[in-house]
Design an enzyme around this catalytic site. Structure first.
Site, PDB file in Angstrom:
ATOM      1  N   HIS A   1      -8.765   7.585  -1.334  1.00 40.64           N
ATOM      2  CA  HIS A   1      -7.567   7.419  -0.541  1.00 40.64           C
ATOM      3  C   HIS A   1      -5.983   7.283  -1.349  1.00 40.64           C
ATOM      4  CE1 HIS A   1      -6.121   3.904   3.094  1.00 40.64           C
ATOM      5  NE2 HIS A   1      -4.796   5.041   2.588  1.00 40.64           N
TER       6      HIS A   1
ATOM      7  N   HIS B   1       0.848  -1.385   0.229  1.00 45.63           N
ATOM      8  CA  HIS B   1       0.012   0.232  -0.023  1.00 45.63           C
ATOM      9  C   HIS B   1       0.891   1.248  -0.460  1.00 45.63           C
ATOM     10  CE1 HIS B   1      -2.980   3.280   0.532  1.00 45.63           C
ATOM     11  NE2 HIS B   1      -2.284   3.303   2.304  1.00 45.63           N
TER      12      HIS B   1
ATOM     13  N   HIS C   1       0.655   5.531  -1.076  1.00 43.34           N
ATOM     14  CA  HIS C   1       0.207   7.213  -1.239  1.00 43.34           C
ATOM     15  C   HIS C   1       0.980   7.156  -2.232  1.00 43.34           C
ATOM     16  CE1 HIS C   1      -2.456   7.842   2.507  1.00 43.34           C
ATOM     17  NE2 HIS C   1      -2.251   6.273   1.787  1.00 43.34           N
TER      18      HIS C   1
ATOM     19  N   ASP D   1       1.234  -4.804 -20.259  1.00 45.85           N
ATOM     20  CA  ASP D   1       2.231  -6.110 -19.941  1.00 45.85           C
ATOM     21  C   ASP D   1       1.203  -6.652 -17.915  1.00 45.85           C
ATOM     22  OD1 ASP D   1       3.382  -6.391 -22.217  1.00 45.85           O
ATOM     23  OD2 ASP D   1       5.020  -5.072 -21.061  1.00 45.85           O
TER      24      ASP D   1
ATOM     25  N   TYR E   1       6.848 -14.460 -23.061  1.00 44.28           N
ATOM     26  CA  TYR E   1       8.014 -13.667 -22.982  1.00 44.28           C
ATOM     27  C   TYR E   1       8.873 -14.528 -22.172  1.00 44.28           C
ATOM     28  CZ  TYR E   1       9.374  -8.851 -21.029  1.00 44.28           C
ATOM     29  OH  TYR E   1       9.884  -7.739 -20.247  1.00 44.28           O
TER      30      TYR E   1
HETATM   31 ZN    ZN Z   1      -3.098   5.003   3.267  1.00 39.32          ZN
END
Ligand code: ZN
Length: 238
Positions: A169, A95, A97, A120, A227
Site C-alpha cells: 500500500h 498518509h 502514496h 535524525d 540540536y
Molecule cells: Zn492509501
C-alpha cells in the site's frame, strides 16, 4: 466554525504534501486531533487539493461520526482513528502514496538506516507491516489497516519511529501535530529515495550501526537533545 485553528493547520499540512510532490491528484490525507475535545479534523474524501478550504476539512469524533462539515471524510479515516486511539502522544497523521516510500511498501521491505538523515528522524529502520489477510481486506479494511500498524508497533515506540510502511500500500506517518506528520511524510520520501539510490550504488550497503544512529537521534530528541535553538515551534519536533 468548529476548531478553526486546527482546520487551518490540517489544510496547510495537506497542501504541504502537494508542495513537496508527495501526492498525486486527490491521493493522500492529513488529519490532526484536538485531544481535549476528543475530535479530529481530516481532509474530505476525493476533493481536489486546489479546492480545499478550512470549511471543507471535516471534523469527526473518535468513533468516526461527523460532528461538523458538509463533506464525507477521507476514506482512510478509520485508519487514522486507530492510530489516535492506540498512540496517545500523537497529534497528527499523514498518509501518502509517495513514489519511493510506496515502492518500499510494495517490496514489503523495511527501510534500513543508511545515513544520519534517517537517524535524525527515526530511531531504527522504518518498519513494514505484514500483508493484510483476505478477511481483513473483505471486512472493515481501513480499520484493519490501522490495527495492522498498531500490532507492528507492539514493541516499537511511535514517538521514536514516526512512520510505517503498510505492505502493498504505502506509508502512514504521524507526529506531535498535523504539521509534524506532514513533515515526516516528506522526510520519509526523501529517506526512501536515498535508500534506493544507496542500494543501487552498492547492493551490499549496510546500516550505519548504533553508535552513529543513536548519536544523531538522541542529539535531536529526548532529555539530552542539544540540536537547534530553544524550542520556538513545539509542534514541529524535528
Ligand atoms: Zn492509501
Amino acid at each position: 466554525m468548529l476548531l478553526q485553528t486546527l482546520r487551518e493547520e490540517v489544510l496547510a499540512a495537506n497542501l504541504e504534501l502537494v508542495r513537496h510532490g508527495t501526492v498525486l491528484y486527490t491521493f493522500g490525507n492529513v488529519s490532526g486531533i484536538a485531544r481535549r475535545d476528543g475530535l479530529i479534523a481530516i481532509k474530505p474524501s476525493g476533493v481536489p487539493y486546489e479546492m480545499l478550504t478550512p470549511e471543507a476539512i471535516v471534523v469527526t469524533d473518535l468513533a468516526g461520526s461527523v460532528v461538523d462539515g458538509a463533506l464525507n471524510p477521507s476514506s482512510d479515516l478509520r485508519t487514522h482513528l486507530e492510530l489516535y486511539n492506540h498512540f496517545p502522544s500523537i497529534g497528527g497523521v499523514a498518509h501518502t502514496h509517495s513514489d519511493h516510500a510506496t515502492a518500499w511498501a510494495q517490496a514489503q521491505c523495511q527501510i534500513p538506516c543508511f545515513g544520519t538523515t534517517h537517524a535524525d528522524y527515526f530511531h531504527g529502520p522504518v518498519p513494514v507491516t505484514p500483508p493484510l489477510t483476505k478477511d481483513e481486506i473483505a471486512g472493515d479494511y481501513e480499520r484493519a489497516t490501522g490495527q495492522a500498524i498498531c500490532r507492528r508497533f507492539a514493541s516499537l515506540d511511535p514517538d521514536e519511529i514516526p512512520a510505517v510502511l503498510v505492505a502493498g500500500h504505502g506509508p502512514f506517518c504521524w507526529g506531535a501535530s498535523a504539521t509534524a506528520a506532514a513533515h515526516h511524510a516528506v522526510i520519509l520520501e526523501y529517506l526512501a529515495r536515498m535508500a534506493s539510490a544507496t542500494l543501487a550504488i552498492n547492493p551490499n550497503a549496510r546500516a550505519i550501526g548504533p553508535a552513529l544512529h543513536d548519536k544523531h537521534f538522541l542529539r535531536k530528541h529526548g532529555p539530552s537533545a542539544y540540536y537547534g535553538q530553544a524550542p520556538a515551534t513545539p509542534s514541529l519536533k524535528a
